[in-house]
Design a protein around this motif. Structure first.
Motif, PDB file in Angstrom:
ATOM      1  N   GLN A 114      -5.962   3.087  -7.468  1.00 49.40           N
ATOM      2  CA  GLN A 114      -5.288   2.115  -8.325  1.00 49.40           C
ATOM      3  C   GLN A 114      -4.427   1.161  -7.515  1.00 49.40           C
ATOM      4  O   GLN A 114      -4.393  -0.035  -7.777  1.00 49.40           O
ATOM      5  CB  GLN A 114      -4.439   2.835  -9.376  1.00 49.40           C
ATOM      6  N   VAL A 115      -3.766   1.727  -6.505  1.00 51.34           N
ATOM      7  CA  VAL A 115      -2.950   0.866  -5.644  1.00 51.34           C
ATOM      8  C   VAL A 115      -3.836  -0.174  -4.963  1.00 51.34           C
ATOM      9  O   VAL A 115      -3.469  -1.336  -4.815  1.00 51.34           O
ATOM     10  CB  VAL A 115      -2.202   1.712  -4.594  1.00 51.34           C
ATOM     11  N   ALA A 116      -5.051   0.265  -4.604  1.00 46.56           N
ATOM     12  CA  ALA A 116      -5.958  -0.656  -3.956  1.00 46.56           C
ATOM     13  C   ALA A 116      -6.515  -1.685  -4.941  1.00 46.56           C
ATOM     14  O   ALA A 116      -7.257  -2.566  -4.545  1.00 46.56           O
ATOM     15  CB  ALA A 116      -7.102   0.113  -3.293  1.00 46.56           C
ATOM     16  N   GLY A 117      -6.186  -1.533  -6.202  1.00 50.53           N
ATOM     17  CA  GLY A 117      -6.572  -2.549  -7.171  1.00 50.53           C
ATOM     18  C   GLY A 117      -7.863  -2.264  -7.891  1.00 50.53           C
ATOM     19  O   GLY A 117      -8.469  -3.164  -8.479  1.00 50.53           O
ATOM     20  N   ALA A 118      -8.314  -0.980  -7.914  1.00 50.23           N
ATOM     21  CA  ALA A 118      -9.574  -0.666  -8.595  1.00 50.23           C
ATOM     22  C   ALA A 118      -9.364  -0.712 -10.106  1.00 50.23           C
ATOM     23  O   ALA A 118      -8.390  -0.158 -10.608  1.00 50.23           O
ATOM     24  CB  ALA A 118     -10.062   0.713  -8.179  1.00 50.23           C
ATOM     25  N   GLN A 151       0.847  -1.188   0.000  1.00 47.21           N
ATOM     26  CA  GLN A 151       0.000   0.000   0.000  1.00 47.21           C
ATOM     27  C   GLN A 151       0.880   1.234   0.000  1.00 47.21           C
ATOM     28  O   GLN A 151       2.103   1.131   0.113  1.00 47.21           O
ATOM     29  CB  GLN A 151      -0.921   0.005   1.230  1.00 47.21           C
ATOM     30  N   LEU A 207     -12.809  -3.529  -2.126  1.00 48.26           N
ATOM     31  CA  LEU A 207     -12.144  -4.167  -3.264  1.00 48.26           C
ATOM     32  C   LEU A 207     -11.559  -5.512  -2.876  1.00 48.26           C
ATOM     33  O   LEU A 207     -11.414  -6.404  -3.704  1.00 48.26           O
ATOM     34  CB  LEU A 207     -11.043  -3.252  -3.809  1.00 48.26           C
TER      35      LEU A 207
END
Lengths: 564, 526, 294, 329
Positions: free
Chosen positions: C188-192, B346, B372
Motif C-alpha cells: 500500500q505504501v508503494a501505491g498499489a 517509504q 508500480l
C-alpha cells in the motif's frame, strides 16, 4: 417401497373391494369361530399411512372404510362376507338397500329401530341429512365428489355453515325416513350410500374442523384418543349392541392403531409377533420381498396370510387430441411394445401386482371379460410394434411420458423408467417428464395442460363397472376446467348412450355383463394402455382369528377379527 | 556457604550438545547472571536445576546438600526450595485460575497449610511484590493483569514458599523498559528481604549488570568467561564478551545542519472508536495519537521514542499515509501525504518476516514498487539494489523463509529505497534482531542516508539505538510528544519527568552506573 | 511440497483411489461398454418376480456378464449404474465445491478488505448462511424447483448456496489477518490499488487454507448429495446416483444385502480417499495444523 | 454481556424472519397447490376455489405472510365452520393436511428429536473424550493410530450408511435388537434406550472419532503450554496437572462444539429419522414437504433455525463461562 393404494383413510386414494380373487385360504381357519363368544382382548393395528382426518365428511373410503366403519354406520354398508358375497352392499342404518322410484332418480330409505349415538341419543333421518350436508362445506374438503354430482340442485351448495337451510333434494318427511332426489338415474346409489358421508352427525355436537377430534360414534366403538397420522385408540361404545347391528362382530374390547410405520417394519413385527404384536394386523402394509421369500415354503407363516384383490388398474393414458397419439397406429404399436413384466417388477413383483391387458381389473362384480387385442406377451413384442409403426410411416418416434415425481402412488419414476426402456426396444425414444405429485392430477386433469402420454391409476369406489368406466370413457365427463379423468378425451354418443342405459339398471348382475362388454369394445380402440392390476397379500398376527380378506377391498375386515 | 554447585554439566538432545561442561557455584543469598545469545544453552541449564530440561543430563548439580542429577526428591525441591520465574508472564500463568488461587495452590502443596492460610499467604506475597490492593487482585485472572503485574505475580508465586534459590529466566524480555527496570528492582529487593539466592538469565548484558554480583557468559553451551560482574563487563578478557559489549549501541556524533522542513505533521489526532459495551453508552474512543505537531527536515534523522501503547506505530503509519488521521494534517512538500504515497515516502517495518510476502520471491517483493512507479523490467535494478544492501544478486529468486532475520531486514530496506524516496520511516527496524546484526543494519541505514541524501524517521523503544542514530529525538507518551530536541540535549538534560524516568530505566552495561541509576529510580519512582 | 505430500502414506493411498474414482467417472461410458452393459437396460429374466423382484443368484446376481450383479426390481446392470453414479456423485460435489469456493472467497475478501460497513454487512450475511439449517432448507428448495430443470446442476447450486458460509468465514478471517501483515502495508505504501493488493498479496495467502478447506468440502458435499438423493430430492431416474441407490437399498437390504454393500462401500471408499487427500494437504499446507477436521 | 445478548437476539430474530419469508416466497413460486391435495379426487374448479378460500390461500402471498407474523406475536383466529377457534401467540398456524396447530405438532415431535440428539451427543462425548484422553496421554501408540484412522473414516461415513449397516447387522443378521420404534421415555425408559441405541450408535460413530481427535489434539497442545511448565516447575504432581489444568484447556473447544453439534443433530436429523423410522421433527418435515404443508414446513424451519440460533448463543455463553479470558461484548 409400495405405498400404493390401501392407505385406508387418506383423502387422495380410492378404496374399493374385490371379489376375493385369489383368496383360497380365507375361510379355512374359521371352523371353530363363534361370533357370540369372540369378545375380548386388544387388537393392534400396524399401518403405514395414518388417518389424516377422522371426520366422516372428509374421509374418502368406500364400503365405509375399514377402521371408520367401526365408528360410523351408514345407510348401507358392504356385506361383510368372504368371497363374492362381500362385494354386495347390505343395509346398515337403513332397513333395506333403498327403494328406487322415478326410474332410479329417487331413492327412499327407512331407518331401523333402536339405533343410538354413543351418548345414547337416538339417530334420526335429520342427523343423516346433516352429515351429508356437512360434506359440502369447503372447510371440510376431501370426500368423494359423487353426491355433488348426483343430488339434484346441489352443485353450488356451500355446506350448512354458510347455507343453514340445507339441500332441498334430500327430504326427511319424518325421523325415520330420508328421500334422495337425483338429477339422473343412478342404479348404483346403494353402493354410494356406503360412504362415510352417509353417517349421521348430530348437529348439536358439530364443531366444524374440530369435529374429528372426537366424532360422535354410531358404531361399535368410540374414540378414546386420536392423533392424526399417528394413532387411534378405540374402546367399546356401550350404546351399540349386536341386536341393532348384525354385520359387525366387534370382537376385541379395544383397538389400538399405530400409523406412520415402515412397511418392512410392520411385516417384520407381525412375523416375529413379540408381545402385543401377536395380536397385530395391518390394513395397508402389503408384504415385501423378505416375507415373500418365506411364503409358500410350508412355514408357519403360510397360515397367517390373507390374499385379496383391490380393483385398480395402472395404465398409460393417451391424449387422443394430441399428436402422435391421435393416430391409432401409434397407440397400437405402443400397446404391442409394452413390457409388463418390467412394470410388475417395478411395482413390487408378481405377488402384489398382476399384468393387465384389460382396463377392468379381473373381478366378477365389475363385469371383467378377458381380452388381449394387442398381444405383447410377458415382455413385449417390439418387432410387432416396429412393424405397426413402419406401416404407419412413423419410425424414429420420439415421445414424452409424464409421471409423478415419487413412487408413492405407483405411477412414479420406477414405472416410468421401465416403460421408457420397453419402448426403447421398439425404437421409440421416450423423454421422461416428472411432475410434482401434488399437482400431477391437476395438470393431467386439465385438457389444456394435459400431456400427450401420462401414467395414471384408477380404482373403483365400489365394486361395480360403472365407477370404473364412466369417468374414463363417458364423453360428457370431459371437464375442461380441471378435474377431468377422461384422459383420452374420448366422446362417442353411442358409448354415452350405453352408459346411461346400464346406469338405469338396478340389477347388479345384469349391469356387470354389459359393463364387461363395453370394456372389451373400448379396448379395441387402444384409448388406454392397461399395465397392471393390484393384488394384496397381508400378514396377520399369531393370535388373530377369523381373519379373511374383505371381499370389497382385499383387506382384513377389522370389524370381524378376534384376538381372543 | 555454597548453595548451588554445578560441575561439568552436560546436556544433550540426540547429537546436539546443548550444554557442554558448564561449571559454576552460587553462594546462599548470592546472585549470578548467565548471559548469552539465543541457543547458547543458558535456559536449558537453568531448567536442569529443576529436572525439567529433558535430554540426557550428566555431570553434577549439588543443591543445598542434594544431588539433582541422579534423581532428587523433586516434590520438595520444585517450587519449595528452588522457584522459577519464567519469561512470558501471560502464558506462564494458568489462564483459568485466579492469580491468588495459583499462588495458594503452590503454597498448600508444599506446606500442607489450610485453604484459608494459603489464601492469606497469597495475598501477603502479592503485597510483598507491590501489587496494589492485593486482597482484591488475588481474585483476578491473569489476563486482567498488565504484563508487569503478571511478572510480579509470578515472583510472588516464587517467594511464596520462601525458596533458597530463585531462577529467573529472561524475566523482563517481553516488557517495556520502565517496567523492566521495576521488575529488576523488585528481584533485587526480594533477594534482599527473603535472603534467597538469584540466578538471573538474560541475553542482555545491561539486565545482569545492575542485578548480579557475578556473571557467566555462555556461547554454544560453554561458559566462555566468568567472574565478578564488574571484572567481566568492564574488562572483558574473552573476545566474544568484547564483541557483545561492542555491539551495544554507542552515542553517535554527527554534526548536522537541518535542511528545510520536508514532512510537516500539524496537530494530528488519531482516535479509534471502541466497540459498544452494553447497549447504552458508547465508550470514549482510544486516543492513540492525541495532538502531535512535528517537522521532519530534509537530510535529518528524527528519532521517535516511546514505550508500547504510546501511539508511535500509529504515528509512523500516518506519516506514510497508511492510516488517515482523524484530524490534523500531514503534508509532504506541502502536499497531503495521502496523495504522495509511493514515491516520496517509504517505510521499513519492524518484523522483516511479516513484511515480506512469504509466497513471493524477495526479488519480486523489491520489484513491486518499481513496477508500480512504471519501471518495465526491474530485474537488473533489483539485483543492483540487493548488492547495495549487502546481499548477492542471486538472492533474487529466494523466498523470505530461506533468509536469516538480518538478511530479510536488508531486503526490506532495499524495497524501501527502490523507488528512490526522499523520506523513509523506519518502525522499530532492528528490535527483533540480535545485538550484532542490529549494529550492522544500523550502519547500513546510515550509509544509505548519506549516500542517497535521505531523511529518516526512526521509531523505536530503544533509547540506546536512537542515541546512536538520531539527530533529533521526540519522546512520545500517551499519544502526545512530551519532549523534542537534539539528541544530546534530550539525553543529557532531560526536561520532562517521563524522559527522566525512561533514561533512568535504560539498562547499562557498567555495573556502577547501573547501581547509580537504580538508586535514582528509587527516588524518582516512588 | 509435493515431496512432503508423497511422504504421507495416507495421502498417497487417498490420492490413488480418488484419482481412480475420477477416472471411473470420466470414462463411465467406456467402462460400461467394456462390460458390455448400459445403465438403463432391464433384465427381467434375472429377477425373481414372485419374490418381489430380487435378483436370482448369489450376491445380487453377480455373474460374468453382470460384474456387480443387477439392481433388484429392475435388473439393470449394477456395474454400469455404479460407474455412471460416480459421475453424478463426483460431478455434483466438485461443482458445488467450486461454486462455494468462488462465492466464499469473493465475499470473504470483499468483507475483509472492504470498509467497516461492508464488513459488518457481509459478516451478517455470512452469519445468516451459517445459521441456516441447511439440510432442512435444501429439502424444501429442491422439492420446489421445477422437475425439468437440469437436476445435477440444481443440486450443486443448492448445496453451494447453503454451504458457502464456511469458505467465506475462513476467507474473511484470513484476509483480516493478512491485511495486518506488513507486506500488505508495504504494497500500500508503494501505491498499489486495492485490487492489486487483493490479487497479489491476499489471494496467494488464501490459497493454502482455502485449498485445505475445499479439499474437505468435497467429501462433505458428496455426503450432502448422497443424503439429498437418499431423501428422494436428488437426481431423477433413470440417472443413477450412489445416494439414490442407498435409498432404494433401504427397502431391499433384508432381501438383497449386496445392493447395500456395493454402493455403500464405494461411497465410503471415495469419501475416505478424499478425506485422506484433504488430511494430507492440511498437514503440508497448514503448518499450524488447525483442527478443521471435525 | 447484555449488549451481546441483545445483539444475538436481534440477529437471531432477523435470521428467523429471513428464513420464514424465504420459505413463503419459495412455496408461493412453487407450482404445487396444497388446496388440490386437500380437495381430493374429482375436485371441480369451483370446489377448489371454495376450498382455497377456506384454507386462506386465496389471499396474496404478502397478506398470508403478514397474517402468519401476526399469529406469532398476537395469535390468530381460525374459522372452524360453525365456530371460531383462537390460536394464542405464538401461533405458527395450522397444518393444511391435518388441521392440527403447528406448535402442537412440533411439541409432539421434539421429544423424539431431542432424545435422539442428546443420547447420541452424550454417548459420543463419553466415548470421544475417553478415547482422546487415552491417546492424548500417549500411553498407547497403537490406540493413538487407531483413533487417528477412525476419525478419518468417521468423517467419510454418511449417517445413513452406518444406519443401514447397523440395521443389517443387529436387526437382521444377529437379531439382537428390535427394529427401532420410538417409545417415549416416560412410558418405559428401558425400552426407550433400547430402541434408540442403534440410532445413537450410528450418530455417535461419526462424532466420537471427531471428539477423540479434538480431545487428543487439545490435550497435547495444552500439555505443551507454558503454564503447564510452570506447574511442573512448582512441583505440582502430573496427575493433578493433567486433570486440573491441561484437561480444562483441552476440553474448551468441545464446549462450544457440543452445543452446535447438538443443534446440528436435531436439524439434520431428517436422514437419521428417515433411516430408522423415528417420528421426529425431520420426518415431520419430509412429510410436510411432500404434502406441500406450508405451515408445517415453515414451522419446522423456524424451529430448527431457532435451535441453531440458541445453540450458537449458548455456545458463546458457555465459552465465556468456562474461559475467563473471553469477555462477551
Amino acid at each position: 417401497m409400495r405405498r400404493f393404494v390401501p392407505i385406508v383413510l387418506t383423502a387422495t386414494v380410492l378404496l374399493a373391494g374385490c371379489q376375493g380373487g385369489g383368496g383360497g385360504d380365507t375361510t379355512t381357519s374359521n371352523a371353530a369361530f363363534d361370533p357370540a363368544t369372540c369378545q375380548g382382548g386388544t387388537l393392534t393395528v400396524l399401518n403405514q399411512g395414518g388417518i389424516t382426518h377422522l371426520d366422516p365428511a372428509r374421509l374418502y373410503t368406500s364400503g365405509g372404510g375399514n377402521l371408520p366403519s367401526l365408528l360410523f354406520r351408514t345407510l348401507t354398508t358392504r356385506n361383510r362376507q368372504p368371497g363374492d358375497a362381500g362385494t354386495k352392499p347390505a343395509p346398515d342404518l337403513a332397513t333395506d338397500l333403498g327403494t328406487p322410484s322415478d326410474g332410479a332418480k329417487t331413492w327412499t330409505y327407512h331407518l331401523r329401530d333402536g339405533i343410538q349415538f354413543e351418548d345414547g341419543t337416538p339417530i334420526t333421518a335429520a342427523d343423516v341429512k346433516y352429515g351429508i350436508e356437512r360434506s359440502f362445506a369447503p372447510e371440510l374438503p376431501g370426500g368423494a365428489p359423487y353426491l355433488r354430482d348426483w343430488l339434484a340442485g346441489a352443485a353450488d351448495y356451500q355446506g350448512p355453515y354458510k347455507q343453514p337451510d340445507g339441500i332441498t333434494s334430500i327430504e326427511t318427511p319424518d325421523d325415520k325416513t330420508i328421500v334422495f332426489k337425483l338429477s339422473k338415474p343412478e342404479g348404483d346409489f346403494p353402493f354410494l350410500a356406503t360412504a362415510t358421508q352417509f353417517a349421521p352427525v348430530p348437529k348439536a355436537k358439530d364443531n366444524g374442523v374440530d369435529y374429528e377430534k372426537h366424532p360422535i360414534s354410531s358404531g361399535p366403538y368410540q374414540v378414546e384418543s386420536y392423533e392424526p397420522k399417528k394413532s387411534l385408540v378405540l374402546v367399546r361404545n356401550t350404546h351399540w349392541s349386536t341386536k341393532i347391528d348384525e354385520l359387525r362382530y366387534a370382537c376385541p374390547d379395544r383397538i389400538e392403531v399405530t400409523s406412520g410405520l415402515d412397511s418392512a417394519v410392520i411385516n417384520q413385527r407381525i412375523v416375529t409377533g413379540a408381545g402385543q404384536d401377536a395380536n397385530a394386523v395391518t390394513t395397508d402394509a402389503v408384504v415385501g420381498p423378505e416375507q415373500l421369500a418365506q411364503l409358500g415354503t410350508g412355514s408357519e407363516l403360510d397360515k397367517r396370510v390373507t390374499r385379496g384383490e383391490f380393483p385398480s388398474t395402472t395404465y398409460l393414458a393417451f391424449n387422443t387430441k394430441k399428436a402422435p397419439f391421435d393416430n391409432p397406429k401409434v397407440r397400437e404399436a405402443l400397446s404391442y411394445a409394452i413390457n409388463r413384466t418390467s412394470v410388475v417388477n417395478a411395482l413390487g413383483g408378481s405377488a402384489v401386482v398382476g399384468p393387465s391387458t384389460t382396463f377392468l381389473p379381473p373381478q366378477k362384480a365389475l363385469g371383467y371379460q378377458q381380452y388381449d387385442w394387442f398381444p405383447a406377451g410377458d415382455t413385449g413384442a417390439p418387432d410387432k410394434a416396429k412393424q405397426v409403426l413402419a406401416e404407419a410411416g412413423l419410425s424414429n418416434l420420439s415421445i414424452e411420458l409424464a409421471h409423478e415425481n415419487d413412487d408413492s402412488e405407483g405411477i412414479g419414476p420406477k414405472v416410468a423408467s421401465a416403460i421408457q426402456e420397453a419402448f426403447k426396444q421398439a425404437g421409440v425414444t421416450v423423454k421422461l417428464n416428472a411432475i410434482d405429485t401434488g399437482t400431477y392430477r391437476d395438470i393431467t386433469g386439465k385438457p389444456a395442460t394435459q400431456p400427450g402420454l401420462s401414467l395414471a391409476t384408477w380404482g373403483a369406489d365400489w365394486p361395480s363397472g360403472g365407477p370404473f368406466l364412466i369417468p374414463i370413457f363417458d364423453g360428457r365427463q370431459i371437464i375442461t376446467a380441471g378435474g377431468n379423468f377422461n384422459l383420452a378425451q374420448y366422446n362417442d354418443p353411442e358409448v354415452n348412450a350405453e352408459i346411461d342405459a346400464i346406469n338405469a339398471l338396478t340389477d347388479p348382475a345384469a349391469a356387470a355383463a354389459r359393463w364387461g362388454a363395453l370394456d372389451a369394445k373400448l379396448g379395441k380402440l387402444a384409448l388406454v394402455l392397461p399395465l397392471t392390476h393390484e393384488k394384496d397379500v397381508y400378514l396377520y398376527g399369531k393370535n388373530v382369528k377369523n381373519a379373511y380378506a374383505d371381499g370389497w377391498r382385499g383387506q382384513l375386515d377389522v370389524g370381524r377379527v378376534s384376538v381372543k | 556457604m555454597t548453595l548451588l554447585e554445578v560441575d561439568d554439566l552436560r546436556i544433550s538432545f540426540g547429537d546436539k550438545q546443548a550444554v557442554d561442561g558448564l561449571s559454576f557455584t552460587l553462594e546462599a543469598g548470592g546472585s549470578l547472571g548467565i548471559v548469552g545469545e539465543s541457543g547458547s544453552g543458558k535456559s536449558t541449564a537453568a531448567l536442569a536445576l529443576l529436572g525439567l530440561s529433558g535430554g540426557s543430563v550428566s555431570g553434577k548439580i549439588r543443591f543445598d546438600g542434594t544431588d539433582l542429577v541422579t534423581g532428587a526428591p523433586w516434590k520438595d525441591i520444585r517450587g519449595a526450595r528452588i522457584a522459577m520465574v519464567f519469561q512470558e508472564p501471560l502464558t506462564a500463568l494458568n489462564p483459568f485460575q485466579t492469580v491468588g488461587d495459583q499462588i495458594a495452590e503452590v503454597y498448600r502443596l508444599h506446606t500442607g497449610a489450610t485453604r484459608r492460610a494459603a489464601r492469606e499467604r497469597a495475598v501477603e506475597v502479592l503485597g510483598q511484590v507491590h501489587i496494589a490492593d492485593p486482597e482484591r487482585r488475588a481474585r483476578a485472572y491473569p489476563h486482567q493483569f498488565s504484563g508487569g503485574m503478571r511478572q510480579r505475580a509470578l515472583i510472588a508465586m516464587a517467594i511464596a514458599n520462601r525458596p533458597k534459590l530463585i531462577v529467573a529466566d529472561e524475566p523482563t524480555t517481553a516488557l517495556d523498559v520502565t517496567v523492566q527496570a521495576q521488575i529488576l528492582d523488585l528481584l533485587d529487593e526480594v533477594r534482599a528481604t527473603t535472603g534467597a539466592a538469584l540466578l538471573l538469565i538474560s541475553h542482555d548484558l545491561g539486565v545482569v549488570a545492575g542485578s548480579t554480583e557475578s556473571v557467566i557468559v555462555m556461547r554454544d553451551g560453554r561458559a566462555v568467561e566468568s567472574g565478578s560482574t564488574e571484572s567481566v563487563l568492564l574488562s572483558p578478557r574473552h573476545e566474544y564478551t568484547r564483541a557483545l559489549l561492542d555491539a551495544v549501541p554507542k552515542p553517535g556524533n554527527r554534526d548536522f545542519e537541518p535542511g528545510p522542513p520536508l514532512l510537516r505533521v500539524r496537530d494530528v489526532h488519531k482516535h479509534f472508536p471502541q466497540r459498544r459495551r452494553g447497549s447504552f453508552r458508547k465508550p470514549p474512543p482510544v486516543r492513540a495519537v492525541d495532538g502531535v505537531t512535528l517537522d521532519v527536515h530534509a537530510g535529518e534523522t528524527l528519532g521517535i521514542v516511546g514505550e508500547s501503547g504510546t501511539g508511535k506505530t500509529t504515528l509512523a503509519r500516518m506519516m506514510v499515509g497508511l492510516i488517515p488521521p482523524s484530524s490534523g494534517s500531514i503534508t509532504f512538500d506541502g502536499v497531503d501525504i495521502a496523495r504522495r504515497r509511493g514515491r516520496s515516502v517509504q517505510m521499513v517495518f519492524q518484523d522483516p518476516l511479516s513484511s515480506l510476502n512469504p509466497r513471493r520471491t524477495i526479488g519480486e517483493s523489491i520489484a513491486d514498487p518499481l513496477r508500480l512507479s512504471g519501471v518495465r523490467d526491474p530485474r537488473t535494478r533489483v539485483e543492483d539494489l540487493l548488492e547495495r544492501v549487502g546481499l548477492s544478486r542471486s538472492e533474487y529468486d529466494r523466498y523470505p523463509h530461506q533468509l536469516s532475520g538480518g538478511m530479510r531486514q536488508r531486503v526490506g530496506i532495499a524495497r524501501a529505497v527502490a523507488p528512490s524516496p526522499r523520506l523513509i520511516v523506519c518502525d522499530e527496524p532492528v528490535s527483533s534482531l540480535d545485538v550484532t546484526t542490529q549494529a550492522q543494519v544500523l550502519a547500513l541505514l546510515e550509509e544509505l542516508r548519506a549516500e542517497l541524501g535521505l531523511s529518516l524517521v526512526f521509531v523505536s523503544h530503544d533509547l540506546a539505538v536512537l542515541r546512536r542514530i538520531a539527530d533529533r529525538v521526540a519522546v512520545l507518551k500517551d499519544g502526545v510528544i512530551v519532549e523534542v530536541g537534539p539528541t544530546s540535549e534530550v539525553y543529557d538534560q532531560p526536561q520532562h519527568p517521563y524522559t527522566k524516568e525512561l533514561l533512568a530505566a535504560v539498562p547499562v552495561t557498567d555495573p556502577a552506573e547501573a547501581r547509580r541509576l537504580r538508586a535514582l529510580r528509587s527516588t524518582v519512582g516512588r | 511440497m509435493i515431496r512432503a505430500l508423497l511422504r504421507d502414506r495416507g495421502f498417497v493411498v487417498g490420492a490413488v483411489i480418488a484419482t481412480g474414482m475420477v477416472l471411473v467417472a470420466v470414462t463411465a461410458p467406456l467402462l460400461a461398454a467394456l462390460a458390455g452393459q448400459d445403465y438403463t437396460t432391464y433384465h427381467d429374466t434375472l429377477l425373481d418376480s414372485a419374490r418381489g423382484g430380487v435378483p436370482i443368484g448369489a450376491f445380487g446376481g453377480v455373474s460374468g456378464e453382470h460384474w456387480l450383479g443387477v439392481e433388484p426390481g429392475t435388473g439393470r446392470d449394477l456395474f454400469a449404474r455404479v460407474v455412471y453414479g460416480a459421475r453424478v456423485s463426483l460431478g455434483v460435489a466438485v461443482g458445488a465445491t467450486i461454486l462455494e469456493v468462488l462465492l466464499g472467497v469473493g465475499v470473504g475478501i470483499a468483507a475483509g478488505l472492504g470498509g467497516r460497513w461492508a464488513d459488518a454487512g457481509l459478516s451478517r450475511v455470512i452469519d445468516l448462511v451459517l445459521s441456516i439449517p441447511s439440510l432442512v432448507l435444501a429439502i424444501s428448495l429442491l422439492a420446489i424447483v421445477p422437475q425439468d430443470w437440469p437436476r445435477p446442476l440444481i443440486l450443486a447450486v443448492v448445496i453451494a448456496l447453503l454451504g458457502w458460509g464456511g469458505t467465506a468465514r475462513i476467507s474473511r478471517g484470513e484476509t483480516l489477518s493478512l491485511r495486518t501483515r506488513d507486506y500488505v502495508a508495504a504494497a500500500q505504501v508503494a501505491g498499489a490499488p486495492w485490487w492489486r493488493v487483493a490479487r497479489r498479496e491476499i489471494l496467494p495467502g488464501l490459497t493454502a487454507p482455502i485449498l485445505t478447506y475445499a479439499a474437505l468440502l468435497l467429501p462433505t458435499n458428496m455426503v450432502a448429495e448422497a443424503g439429498l438423493s437418499f431423501l428422494g430430492v436428488g437426481v431423477r431416474p433413470p440417472t443413477p446416483s450412489w445416494g439414490q441407490m442407498l435409498s432404494t437399498a433401504t427397502t431391499w437390504f433384508r432381501a438383497d444385502p449386496a445392493y447395500v454393500i456395493i454402493p455403500g462401500l464405494l461411497l465410503f471408499l471415495t469419501l475416505l480417499s478424499f478425506v485422506l487427500v484433504a488430511n494430507g494437504l492440511r498437514r503440508v499446507l497448514d503448518p499450524r495444523q488447525r483442527e478443521i477436521l471435525r | 454481556m447484555i449488549g451481546h445478548l441483545t445483539r444475538r437476539i436481534v440477529g437471531g430474530a432477523i435470521v428467523l424472519l429471513v428464513l420464514s419469508a424465504l420459505i413463503y416466497t419459495l412455496f408461493y413460486l412453487a407450482p404445487s397447490d396444497p388446496a388440490i391435495l386437500a380437495c381430493g379426487k374429482g375436485c371441480t374448479p369451483e370446489r377448489l376455489a371454495d376450498v382455497r378460500a377456506a384454507m386462506g390461500l386465496a389471499d396474496p402471498v404478502w397478506t398470508q405472510y403478514w397474517h402468519f407474523l401476526q399469529g406469532i406475536f398476537t395469535g390468530r383466529d381460525y374459522s372452524l365452520g360453525p365456530t371460531v377457534r383462537h390460536c394464542p401467540a405464538p401461533c405458527l398456524g395450522y397444518s393444511f393436511e391435518t388441521s392440527q396447530p403447528v406448535t402442537t405438532l412440533l411439541m409432539d415431535r421434539l421429544p423424539v428429536s431431542f432424545s435422539l440428539a442428546f443420547g447420541a451427543e452424550i454417548l459420543s462425548l463419553l466415548l470421544g473424550i475417553g478415547a482422546g484422553l487415552l491417546s492424548g496421554t500417549r500411553r498407547f501408540r497403537w490406540f493413538d493410530r487407531l483413533v487417528n484412522g477412525l476419525v478419518l473414516a468417521g468423517y467419510a461415513t454418511p449417517v445413513f450408511l452406518v444406519g443401514l449397516l447397523l440395521l443389517l447387522l443387529f436387526c437382521v443378521h444377529l437379531q439382537w435388537l428390535p427394529f427401532p420404534q420410538y417409545v417415549p421415555f416416560t412410558t418405559d425408559p428401558l425400552l426407550w434406550a433400547q430402541n434408540l441405541l442403534l440410532p445413537w450408535i450410528a450418530l455417535a460413530v461419526i462424532q466420537t472419532a471427531a471428539y477423540a481427535r479434538l480431545t487428543r489434539a487439545g490435550l497435547q497442545e495444552s500439555l505443551a503450554e507454558d503454564h503447564i511448565r510452570t506447574a511442573r516447575a512448582y512441583g505440582i504432581p502430573e496427575r493433578r496437572i493433567l486433570w486440573r489444568k491441561a484437561l480444562r484447556g483441552a476440553l474448551l473447544p468441545l464446549v462450544t462444539l457440543t452445543a452446535v453439534d447438538l443443534a446440528g443433530i436435531i436439524t439434520s436429523a431428517v436422514l437419521t429419522e428417515t433411516m430408522f423410522g423415528l417420528p421426529g421433527v425431520g420426518q415431520l418435515l419430509v412429510g410436510a414437504v411432500n404434502q406441500i404443508d406450508l405451515p408445517v414446513v415453515v414451522g419446522v424451519t423456524l424451529l430448527t433455525g431457532l435451535i441453531m440460533v440458541l445453540a450458537n448463543t449458548a455456545a458463546d455463553l458457555l465459552y465465556a463461562a468456562v474461559d475467563p479470558r473471553v469477555q462477551l461484548r
